[in-house]
Design an enzyme around this catalytic site. Structure first.
Site, PDB file in Angstrom:
ATOM      1  N   GLU A   1     -18.166  17.133   2.238  1.00 51.88           N
ATOM      2  CA  GLU A   1     -17.213  17.900   1.437  1.00 51.88           C
ATOM      3  C   GLU A   1     -17.548  17.801  -0.047  1.00 51.88           C
ATOM      4  O   GLU A   1     -17.383  18.763  -0.808  1.00 51.88           O
ATOM      5  CB  GLU A   1     -15.787  17.404   1.700  1.00 51.88           C
ATOM      6  CG  GLU A   1     -15.284  17.795   3.084  1.00 51.88           C
ATOM      7  CD  GLU A   1     -13.805  17.532   3.280  1.00 51.88           C
ATOM      8  OE1 GLU A   1     -13.129  18.389   3.900  1.00 51.88           O
ATOM      9  OE2 GLU A   1     -13.313  16.483   2.829  1.00 51.88           O
TER      10      GLU A   1
ATOM     11  N   GLY B   1       0.811  -1.207   0.000  1.00 53.57           N
ATOM     12  CA  GLY B   1       0.000   0.000   0.000  1.00 53.57           C
ATOM     13  C   GLY B   1       0.842   1.253   0.000  1.00 53.57           C
ATOM     14  O   GLY B   1       1.784   1.391   0.792  1.00 53.57           O
TER      15      GLY B   1
ATOM     16  N   LYS C   1      -7.454  24.393   6.433  1.00 61.67           N
ATOM     17  CA  LYS C   1      -7.448  23.102   5.753  1.00 61.67           C
ATOM     18  C   LYS C   1      -6.423  23.119   4.610  1.00 61.67           C
ATOM     19  O   LYS C   1      -5.694  22.152   4.399  1.00 61.67           O
ATOM     20  CB  LYS C   1      -8.831  22.755   5.205  1.00 61.67           C
ATOM     21  CG  LYS C   1      -8.894  21.319   4.659  1.00 61.67           C
ATOM     22  CD  LYS C   1     -10.308  20.860   4.386  1.00 61.67           C
ATOM     23  CE  LYS C   1     -10.386  19.351   4.220  1.00 61.67           C
ATOM     24  NZ  LYS C   1      -9.683  18.771   3.130  1.00 61.67           N
TER      25      LYS C   1
ATOM     26  N   ALA D   1      -6.741   9.888   7.859  1.00 63.64           N
ATOM     27  CA  ALA D   1      -5.441  10.096   7.220  1.00 63.64           C
ATOM     28  C   ALA D   1      -4.403  10.522   8.253  1.00 63.64           C
ATOM     29  O   ALA D   1      -3.249  10.089   8.224  1.00 63.64           O
ATOM     30  CB  ALA D   1      -5.571  11.158   6.127  1.00 63.64           C
TER      31      ALA D   1
END
Length: 392
Positions: A167, A9, A373, A311
């Protein structure tokens, strides 16, 4: 002889494992190979912007070769089919690999919860390819609506009111007025629904910020349906538990994740499809297998509720695993995984957002949240030396 480290991954957990392990292990000490389905590291937290058409693919899909090419890390683009931990072997679509130490960072898969027709008739947002498909499909449906006037072509249903779903509707609310103008369509004809089975959208945020998000997005044309589950999907309808049916040719599902089946079926200790780990992020059954990201279930000390898969968590897990690999090979004391939560930020479009930051959960809304952000994304790119990769 160099030890063979195999990383499965190339997401947040896998990439940070590779970068950190190479900081602590020379090429003579360890041969590091990363296997990923794509030749790119994908910034999953920004995929909604690609789906909405506000950024280009290069901004969210960074070539692994650019990020790792000078780190003496082997990159293999392939799909993992089977992990054989007792044989220290991984089988891919195109071959097999052996290892001395394995890192599993394969992420999660979409959970459709057995809802009839949902998997076959919906889009997901898990990769840059998914985002491109959504954007192209929405534009094609708008063209079809202009030609035929079929309301289903002008109706978008997003299932799931978590961060990804909200979002995404925020991006649509921002971008589609401009797209409609270019096509000669009245944006007032467009219907955007966000359907959430739970009592509220964005349950990770305090109520005052949830209210702010709903108010902002409703003003821009989004309809929220909360406390109502999707019970069935067809090619052009969404059925809801309250008996309502929405006619739509665009159904996007962001409503849940589950453990990667390759991990759940490989024989290492697991809990509902996600691997169980020690405090040093080793498999509880196979100490030569480390885990990072969504395919592991990690519990805070003394808690029965695991950390949510994010994340931010995967990034920190990758760094812990990378260091602990070096300890396993060279000796020393492994680090225990102790995550630091810097906050949660949500985009509501290009100039609006909500967020909580810092240990005291300072609340942000509007442009400050949006800018924070953006700064968070730049910080991550800087951390992985990814800013230069944007120019490829």
């Amino acid at each position: 002889m160099a030890k063979q480290i195999l990383i499965l991954g190339g997401g947040y957990g896998g990439l940070l494992t590779a970068l950190t392990a190479r900081q602590h292990l020379s090429a003579a000490e360890a041969n590091i190979t990363i296997i990923n389905r794509f030749p790119t590291h994908q910034i999953i937290t920004e995929l909604h912007r690609l789906a909405g058409g506000t950024i280009k693919e290069q901004a969210v899909a960074l070539p692994l070769q650019k990020l790792l090419g000078d780190k003496q890390v082997n990159i293999v683009v392939d799909t993992v089919k089977e992990i054989k931990p007792n044989d220290k072997q991984v089988v891919t679509a195109n071959g097999a690999f052996t290892y001395d130490a394995l890192v599993v960072a394969l992420g999660s898969e979409t959970n459709y919860f057995g809802i009839p027709g949902l998997e076959e008739n919906s889009f997901v947002l898990k990769s840059a390819a998914d985002a491109n498909r959504i954007r192209e499909h929405v534009e094609a449906r708008l063209d079809a609506y202009k030609a035929s006037g079929n309301k289903a072509d002008a109706t978008i249903v997003v299932g799931g009111g978590g961060l990804t779903g909200v979002e995404l509707v925020g991006e649509f609310a921002d971008k589609l007025p401009e797209v409609c103008r270019s096509k000669g369509i009245d944006f007032a004809d467009i219907s955007i629904y966000c359907v959430e089975a739970g009592p509220s959208i964005l349950p990770v945020f305090p109520p005052v910020l949830i209210e702010r998000a709903v108010e902002s997005l409703e003003k821009r044309g989004v309809t929220f349906l909360t406390g109502v589950a999707i019970t069935e999907a067809t090619t052009n309808t969404v059925s809801l538990k309250n008996g309502q049916t929405i006619e739509s040719n665009t159904i996007i599902w962001t409503g849940g994740v589950k453990g990667n089946p390759v991990v759940g079926s490989c024989g290492i200790a697991e809990d509902r499809g996600r691997a169980t780990v020690t405090s040093t992020l080793q498999s509880t059954s196979h100490p030569d297998v480390f885990l990072a990201g969504d395919c592991a279930v990690v519990f805070p000390e003394g808690s029965e509720r695991p950390y949510p898969p994010t994340a931010q968590l995967a990034w920190q897990m990758g760094e812990t695993v990378g260091f602990n690999l070096s300890v396993q090979i060279k000796g020393g004391v492994m680090d225990k995984f102790t995550p630091v939560f810097s906050g949660t930020l949500g985009s509501l479009g290009r100039k609006d957002g909500i967020g909580t930051i810092g240990g005291n959960n300072t609340k942000l809304k509007g442009l400050p949240a949006s800018l924070m952000k953006e700064a968070s994304n730049v910080r991550y790119l800087s951390h992985i030396h990814g800013l230069f990769a944007l120019a490829y």
